[in-house]
Write an enzyme that holds these catalytic residues in place. Structure first.
Site, PDB file in Angstrom:
ATOM      1  N   HIS A  18       0.878  -1.177   0.000  1.00  0.00           N
ATOM      2  CA  HIS A  18       0.000   0.000   0.000  1.00  0.00           C
ATOM      3  C   HIS A  18       0.914   1.226   0.000  1.00  0.00           C
ATOM      4  O   HIS A  18       2.012   1.188   0.556  1.00  0.00           O
ATOM      5  CB  HIS A  18      -0.840  -0.053   1.280  1.00  0.00           C
ATOM      6  CG  HIS A  18      -1.928   0.970   1.378  1.00  0.00           C
ATOM      7  ND1 HIS A  18      -1.688   2.266   1.770  1.00  0.00           N
ATOM      8  CD2 HIS A  18      -3.266   0.885   1.157  1.00  0.00           C
ATOM      9  CE1 HIS A  18      -2.838   2.933   1.789  1.00  0.00           C
ATOM     10  NE2 HIS A  18      -3.814   2.115   1.420  1.00  0.00           N
ATOM     11  N   ASP A  40       2.790  -4.900   7.876  1.00  0.00           N
ATOM     12  CA  ASP A  40       1.572  -4.108   7.748  1.00  0.00           C
ATOM     13  C   ASP A  40       0.392  -5.079   7.791  1.00  0.00           C
ATOM     14  O   ASP A  40       0.112  -5.782   6.817  1.00  0.00           O
ATOM     15  CB  ASP A  40       1.620  -3.334   6.420  1.00  0.00           C
ATOM     16  CG  ASP A  40       0.300  -2.640   6.103  1.00  0.00           C
ATOM     17  OD1 ASP A  40      -0.670  -2.822   6.855  1.00  0.00           O
ATOM     18  OD2 ASP A  40       0.259  -1.921   5.095  1.00  0.00           O
ATOM     19  N   GLN A  77      -4.871  -5.429   6.623  1.00  0.00           N
ATOM     20  CA  GLN A  77      -5.902  -6.284   6.024  1.00  0.00           C
ATOM     21  C   GLN A  77      -5.901  -7.686   6.615  1.00  0.00           C
ATOM     22  O   GLN A  77      -6.594  -8.569   6.101  1.00  0.00           O
ATOM     23  CB  GLN A  77      -5.683  -6.396   4.503  1.00  0.00           C
ATOM     24  CG  GLN A  77      -5.820  -5.099   3.762  1.00  0.00           C
ATOM     25  CD  GLN A  77      -7.246  -4.542   3.756  1.00  0.00           C
ATOM     26  OE1 GLN A  77      -8.210  -5.271   4.008  1.00  0.00           O
ATOM     27  NE2 GLN A  77      -7.372  -3.261   3.481  1.00  0.00           N
ATOM     28  N   LYS A 132     -10.708  -1.068  10.233  1.00  0.00           N
ATOM     29  CA  LYS A 132     -10.844  -2.237   9.351  1.00  0.00           C
ATOM     30  C   LYS A 132     -11.133  -3.494  10.177  1.00  0.00           C
ATOM     31  O   LYS A 132     -11.211  -4.598   9.662  1.00  0.00           O
ATOM     32  CB  LYS A 132      -9.566  -2.435   8.529  1.00  0.00           C
ATOM     33  CG  LYS A 132      -9.322  -1.286   7.538  1.00  0.00           C
ATOM     34  CD  LYS A 132      -8.040  -1.500   6.784  1.00  0.00           C
ATOM     35  CE  LYS A 132      -7.505  -0.254   6.123  1.00  0.00           C
ATOM     36  NZ  LYS A 132      -8.196   0.142   4.904  1.00  0.00           N
ATOM     37  N   CYS A 137      -4.646   2.327  -3.858  1.00  0.00           N
ATOM     38  CA  CYS A 137      -3.418   2.837  -3.209  1.00  0.00           C
ATOM     39  C   CYS A 137      -2.274   1.843  -3.362  1.00  0.00           C
ATOM     40  O   CYS A 137      -1.456   1.670  -2.441  1.00  0.00           O
ATOM     41  CB  CYS A 137      -3.639   3.161  -1.730  1.00  0.00           C
ATOM     42  SG  CYS A 137      -4.799   4.485  -1.478  1.00  0.00           S
TER      43      CYS A 137
HETATM   44  N1  PMP Z   1      -1.953  -0.807   4.510  1.00  0.00           N
HETATM   45  C1  PMP Z   1      -2.912  -1.544   3.958  1.00  0.00           C
HETATM   46  C2  PMP Z   1      -2.575  -2.930   3.494  1.00  0.00           C
HETATM   47  C3  PMP Z   1      -4.197  -1.048   3.825  1.00  0.00           C
HETATM   48  O1  PMP Z   1      -5.155  -1.792   3.273  1.00  0.00           O
HETATM   49  C4  PMP Z   1      -4.473   0.261   4.271  1.00  0.00           C
HETATM   50  C5  PMP Z   1      -5.846   0.865   4.096  1.00  0.00           C
HETATM   51  N2  PMP Z   1      -6.431   0.616   2.858  1.00  0.00           N
HETATM   52  C6  PMP Z   1      -3.443   0.992   4.867  1.00  0.00           C
HETATM   53  C7  PMP Z   1      -2.208   0.426   4.961  1.00  0.00           C
HETATM   54  C8  PMP Z   1      -3.680   2.363   5.414  1.00  0.00           C
HETATM   55  O2  PMP Z   1      -4.576   2.290   6.478  1.00  0.00           O
HETATM   56  P1  PMP Z   1      -5.171   3.610   7.141  1.00  0.00           P
HETATM   57  O3  PMP Z   1      -5.744   4.413   6.021  1.00  0.00           O
HETATM   58  O4  PMP Z   1      -6.226   3.100   8.075  1.00  0.00           O
HETATM   59  O5  PMP Z   1      -4.061   4.299   7.822  1.00  0.00           O
END
Ligand code: PMP
Length: 421
Positions: free
Chosen positions: A133, A210, A213, A236, A374
Site C-alpha cells: 500500500h 503491515d 488487512q 478495518k 493505493c
Molecule cells: N496498509 C494496507 C494494506 C491497507 O489496506 C491500508 C488501508 N487501505 C493501509 C495500509 C492504510 O490504512 P489507514 O488508512 O487506516 O491508515
C-alpha cells in the site's frame, strides 16, 4: 455452495446471522438492499461498538492521565484496559509494547521517522514488496531521501505472489529493514510471513509487518511471528476510525526517540532540555483518540466472542464460493486467482472499465471499490490502470455474492459485452 449459512467449526455448529449485529446493513441504498463489499476500505460497526461510543461520550468522557478527579481516572482506566485488550489480541509480551496511533499510516510513519531516521545510513537497504500500500512506500521514500538509504523491492509473480527466490537474493547484510504487507489490500494475497520473517532475521534485518488487512480475518500472534513491528487500523477491524496500533518489541521501542513532541510524552520539561516518558507514552503525545481507543476494545471483544478461527473458516468458504461464481462470468479475470487469499477478490472485465463497473453496481446497492487501491506499483506490474475489488467481512452472505454477480451480468448487458469465455 454447501452453505456458509451453517457449518461445523471444530465441534461447534455455527449459524452466522452476524449481519443483524450491524445496524447500517438494514438500510436501503438507492431503494435497494445495501450489499456492502468494500470492507477492505473500512468495515461497518456492530451495535456494541456504536453503543460503546455513545456510552463513552454520554457517561465517561474526560481527559486521561492528567486528572485527579473521578471521571478522568475512570477514562484512564478504560484507555489502559484497551491497551491490555490489544496486547492479548495479538499476543504481545507486554502491554507496554502497544502504542496507540491514528491508524496504520501513522504507525508506519512513526517507525519510519523515529526508528528509520535514527538507524538508517547511506547505502543501507529498505526492502519493500511489489504489493505494498502507498502508506508502506511513501514514508520509506521520504526517509530514504534524508538518510541515503536505498529502496529495494521484492517482485510479484504473475499469479500475484511474492517471488521468494528473488526475496532470498535481495536479502543481504545491507538489508536494514524489511517492511511488508501481511495481506494485500489490492489483490488479497496472504504472504507467507512466517517463512519470510526468519529469513530477514537471519541477515540481521528489522521487520515491520503491515497487518491492516489481516487482523480482521485471521489470528495474529506477534510473539510467534517474531516481527519487530506489527501495525494495523481499528476501522478495518469493526472499530472506530482514527485509532490504530503500533506493536513494537519492547527493546526496540525503548531504543527509539520520540517522533511527535507535546503533552503526555515527557518526564520533565525545561527550556534547556526535556526528558521523555517511557514507552508507550513516549509515542502518544497530546490527547489521544480516547473514545476510539475504547471503541477498539469493544470491537475486539466482539470479534473474540465469535472467534477469529470461526470467522476465518466462514470467510474462506464464502470467498471460494464468490470466486467460483465470478469465474462463471465470461470475460471476467481474477487477479492473483491462484494465490492464497483472504477477504479480497480483485478483478477486471473485458470491455468495461472498473470505475464504470463500480458506478453500475452502485445503482443496485452493491458497494465495491474500483481503482488502484493505493497500490499503483502493483497495478503497473499487472499492466492495468486498476481493478474492481469486492472485499468480504464476517457479515457478508451468499445473497451478497449473488447480488454482486447479477449486477455484474447486468453491467455486461448494458455495455453490450458478451465476454470471451
Ligand atoms: N496498509 C494496507 C494494506 C491497507 O489496506 C491500508 C488501508 N487501505 C493501509 C495500509 C492504510 O490504512 P489507514 O488508512 O487506516 O491508515
Amino acid at each position: 455452495m454447501n452453505a456458509p449459512s451453517a457449518q461445523m467449526v471444530g465441534n461447534k455448529f455455527v449459524t452466522p446471522n452476524w449481519h443483524s449485529d450491524f445496524p447500517i446493513l438494514k438500510q436501503k441504498v438507492r431503494g435497494r438492499r445495501l450489499v456492502y463489499l468494500d470492507n477492505g476500505a473500512t468495515t461497518q460497526k456492530p451495535l456494541c461498538v456504536i453503543e460503546n461510543q455513545n456510552a463513552y461520550y454520554s457517561e465517561h468522557n474526560a481527559n486521561i492521565h492528567r486528572g485527579v478527579h473521578w471521571l478522568s481516572q475512570y477514562a484512564t482506566d478504560l484507555y489502559d484496559a484497551s491497551r491490555d485488550c490489544v496486547q492479548k489480541f495479538i499476543n504481545a509480551k507486554s502491554s507496554d509494547e502497544i502504542v496507540f496511533t491514528s491508524g496504520t499510516t501513522q504507525s508506519i510513519n512513526l517507525v519510519a521517522y523515529s526508528w528509520g531516521l535514527n538507524n538508517l545510513k547511506k547505502g543501507d537497504e529498505i526492502l519493500l514488496t511489489g504489493m505494498e500500500h502507498h502508506s508502506n512506500i511513501v514514508p520509506w521514500q521520504l526517509i530514504a531521501k534524508k538518510t541515503g538509504a536505498l529502496i529495494k523491492v521484492v517482485p510479484v509473480t504473475d499469479d500475484g505472489q511474492l517471488d521468494l527466490d528473488e526475496y532470498k537474493k535481495l536479502l543481504s547484510d545491507r538489508t536494514a529493514i524489511v517492511a511488508m504487507v501481511h495481506v494485500s489490500n489490492a489483490i488479497g494475497t496472504v504472504n507467507p510471513i512466517e517463512k519470510m520473517i526468519p529469513m530477514a532475521r537471519a541477515v540481521g534485518a528489522t521487520v515491520l509487518i503491515d497487518g491492516a488487512q489481516a487482523v480482521a480475518h485471521m489470528n495474529v500472534d506477534v510473539q510467534h511471528l517474531d516481527c519487530d513491528f506489527y501495525v494495523f487500523s481499528g476501522h478495518k477491524l469493526y472499530g472506530p476510525t482514527g485509532v490504530g496500533v503500533l506493536y513494537g518489541k519492547h527493546n526496540i521501542l525503548d531504543s527509539m526517540p520520540p517522533w511527535l513532541g507535546g503533552g503526555d510524552m515527557i518526564h520533565t520539561v525545561s527550556f534547556e532540555e526535556s526528558t521523555y516518558a517511557p514507552v508507550p507514552q513516549r509515542f502518544e503525545a497530546g490527547t489521544p483518540n480516547i473514545a476510539g481507543v475504547t471503541g477498539l476494545k469493544a470491537a475486539i471483544n466482539y470479534v473474540n466472542t465469535i472467534g477469529l478461527d470461526v470467522i476465518q473458516a466462514y470467510e474462506e468458504e464464502l470467498l471460494t464460493y464468490a470466486n467460483n461464481e465470478l469465474l462463471s462470468i465470461p470475460g471476467l479475470k481474477i487477479i492473483a486467482e491462484a494465490a492464497p487469499r483472504a477477504g479480497i477478490i480483485s478483478f477486471v472485465m473485458d470491455g468495461i472499465h472498473p470505475h464504470d463497473l463500480g458506478t453500475i453496481l452502485d445503482t443496485d446497492g452493491v458497494a465495491i471499490r474500483a481503482g488502484h487501491h493505493c497500490a499503483m506499483p502493483l497495478m503497473t506490474r499487472f499492466g492495468i490502470p486498476g481493478t474492481a475489488r469486492a472485499s468480504l467481512a464476517l457479515y457478508n452472505t451468499q445473497d451478497d455474492v449473488i447480488a454482486l454477480v447479477n449486477s455484474l451480468r447486468k453491467a455486461q448487458d448494458l455495455f453490450g459485452v458478451t465476454g470471451s469465455k
